[in-house]
Design an enzyme around this catalytic site. Structure first.
Site, short mmCIF file in Angstrom:
data_model
loop_
_atom_site.label_atom_id
_atom_site.label_comp_id
_atom_site.label_asym_id
_atom_site.label_seq_id
_atom_site.Cartn_x
_atom_site.Cartn_y
_atom_site.Cartn_z
N LYS A 52 0.84 -1.21 0.00
CA LYS A 52 0.00 0.00 0.00
C LYS A 52 0.88 1.25 0.00
O LYS A 52 0.58 2.23 -0.69
CB LYS A 52 -0.95 -0.02 1.20
CG LYS A 52 -2.14 -0.93 0.97
CD LYS A 52 -2.86 -1.36 2.22
CE LYS A 52 -3.86 -2.46 1.87
NZ LYS A 52 -4.27 -3.28 2.99
N GLN A 96 -5.39 -2.34 9.01
CA GLN A 96 -5.25 -3.67 8.40
C GLN A 96 -5.88 -4.74 9.29
O GLN A 96 -5.58 -4.82 10.48
CB GLN A 96 -3.75 -3.96 8.17
CG GLN A 96 -3.48 -5.22 7.36
CD GLN A 96 -3.94 -5.12 5.91
OE1 GLN A 96 -3.91 -4.07 5.30
NE2 GLN A 96 -4.40 -6.22 5.36
N ASP A 119 -11.85 1.88 3.32
CA ASP A 119 -12.23 0.47 3.20
C ASP A 119 -13.73 0.30 3.00
O ASP A 119 -14.20 -0.75 2.59
CB ASP A 119 -11.88 -0.27 4.52
CG ASP A 119 -10.53 -0.96 4.47
OD1 ASP A 119 -10.14 -1.43 3.39
OD2 ASP A 119 -9.87 -1.03 5.54
N1 GUN Z 1 -7.37 -7.56 5.32
C1 GUN Z 1 -7.62 -8.29 4.21
N2 GUN Z 1 -8.24 -7.53 3.29
C2 GUN Z 1 -8.38 -6.30 3.84
C3 GUN Z 1 -8.95 -5.08 3.37
O1 GUN Z 1 -9.46 -4.97 2.25
N3 GUN Z 1 -8.88 -4.04 4.24
C4 GUN Z 1 -8.34 -4.15 5.46
N4 GUN Z 1 -8.35 -3.07 6.25
N5 GUN Z 1 -7.81 -5.26 5.93
C5 GUN Z 1 -7.83 -6.33 5.11
#
Ligand code: GUN
Length: 284
Positions: A52, A96, A119
């Site tokens: 990211k 995350q 998200d």
């Molecule tokens: N863990 C796995 N996929 C995601 C996601 O799309 N967003 C977040 N915040 N955590 C994740």
């Protein structure tokens, strides 16, 4: 069989985002900023967070990594979220998941300012998706829709089967297909005859997290097969929920793993962060 190339489509999305970000950063004197929180030392999560940060640099965003030890308390994490909510340089916040077991994930998600919730996990944003009035879509389902559109596929009137009912993928995925007038079935661990449900589908989206669960006998000839899975096979090799080798000759369209949905999820996060930034400045 037509391969849907997620890397290519993601590059296009990121390119558009980069162009907009460059222009708007000059106008407003501040770059779009994404804060990413990682708690603990899950290796997969660490890779996702690193990617990211890399994506942010690529599209001209500022990124703020908050890497916290597994011993972080709920109070400490809540305090960080509040600090990021108030930070004018931060337009998007992503915590995350999964968080270590002792932390209350829902309370953290609920504390993120819905305007910075890139998200789209906050109940306000989830609710807005249900009624079709939203700013953000969760990155993976949004990426899947982009892939479907990129291949010139219309969803309207088609039988769509989604396998998996998670809040992150399955449920919002079903809703987005419904918004585009698909006839949607959601399958899960209690579904009686998964093979039959899959075989009916014109568009099949697999998001269960079981390596190579979907085999050729479960797929309709010419179907669109989207593989959201990210698993390891018996040899430790990355693979999806779909048995690609057997399904590829039966499907009309198919996404590979890696190089399908994964890059799109990352690209859509950049797009959502740009949207949050634009909204912070009162533009759409
Ligand atoms: N863990 C796995 N996929 C995601 C996601 O799309 N967003 C977040 N915040 N955590 C994740």
């Amino acid at each position: 069989m037509n391969l849907i190339n997620g890397k290519e489509v993601a590059a296009k999305v990121k390119n558009d985002v980069r162009g907009d970000a460059e222009y708007l950063s000059d106008c407003f004197g501040v770059k779009p900023g994404l804060a990413v929180i990682l708690v603990g030392d899950d290796p997969a999560s660490a890779v996702y967070v690193k990617n990211k940060t890399k994506d942010c640099a690529e599209v001209g965003f500022e990124s703020f990594e908050h890497i916290l030890p597994a011993s972080t308390t709920q109070e400490e994490l809540m305090a960080l979220v509040k600090q990021l909510n108030a930070d004018k340089k931060v337009h998007g916040i992503l915590c995350q998941l999964p968080l270590p077991k002792h932390l209350n994930e829902r309370e953290i998600i609920n504390a993120i300012d819905p305007k910075k919730d890139v998200d789209a996990f906050h109940p306000e944003n989830v609710g807005r998706i249900m009624i079709g009035d939203y700013d953000f879509l969760p990155c993976t389902p949004a990426g899947v829709m982009e892939l479907i559109h990129s291949a010139g596929i219309s969803v309207s009137g088609k039988k769509c089967t989604v396998i998996g009912r998670s809040n992150i993928v399955g449920k919002p995925m079903a809703m987005l297909l419904l918004h585009e007038n698909g006839t949607v079935t959601v399958c899960h661990s209690k579904t009686r005859n998964l093979a039959e449900e899959c075989k009916d589908a014109d568009i099949l989206v697999a998001a269960v997290g079981r390596a190579k669960l979907i085999t050729a006998d479960m797929v309709k000839e010419g179907a669109v097969v989207i593989d959201v899975g990210m698993n390891r096979d018996e040899n430790g090799k990355l693979c999806g929920d779909v048995d690609f080798e057997s399904v590829k000759d039966k499907a009309g369209f198919i996404t590979p793993v890696p190089g399908g949905v994964g890059p799109m999820t990352r690209a859509m996060l950049m797009k959502n962060t740009l949207t949050a930034y634009k909204k912070a400045f009162g533009i759409r």
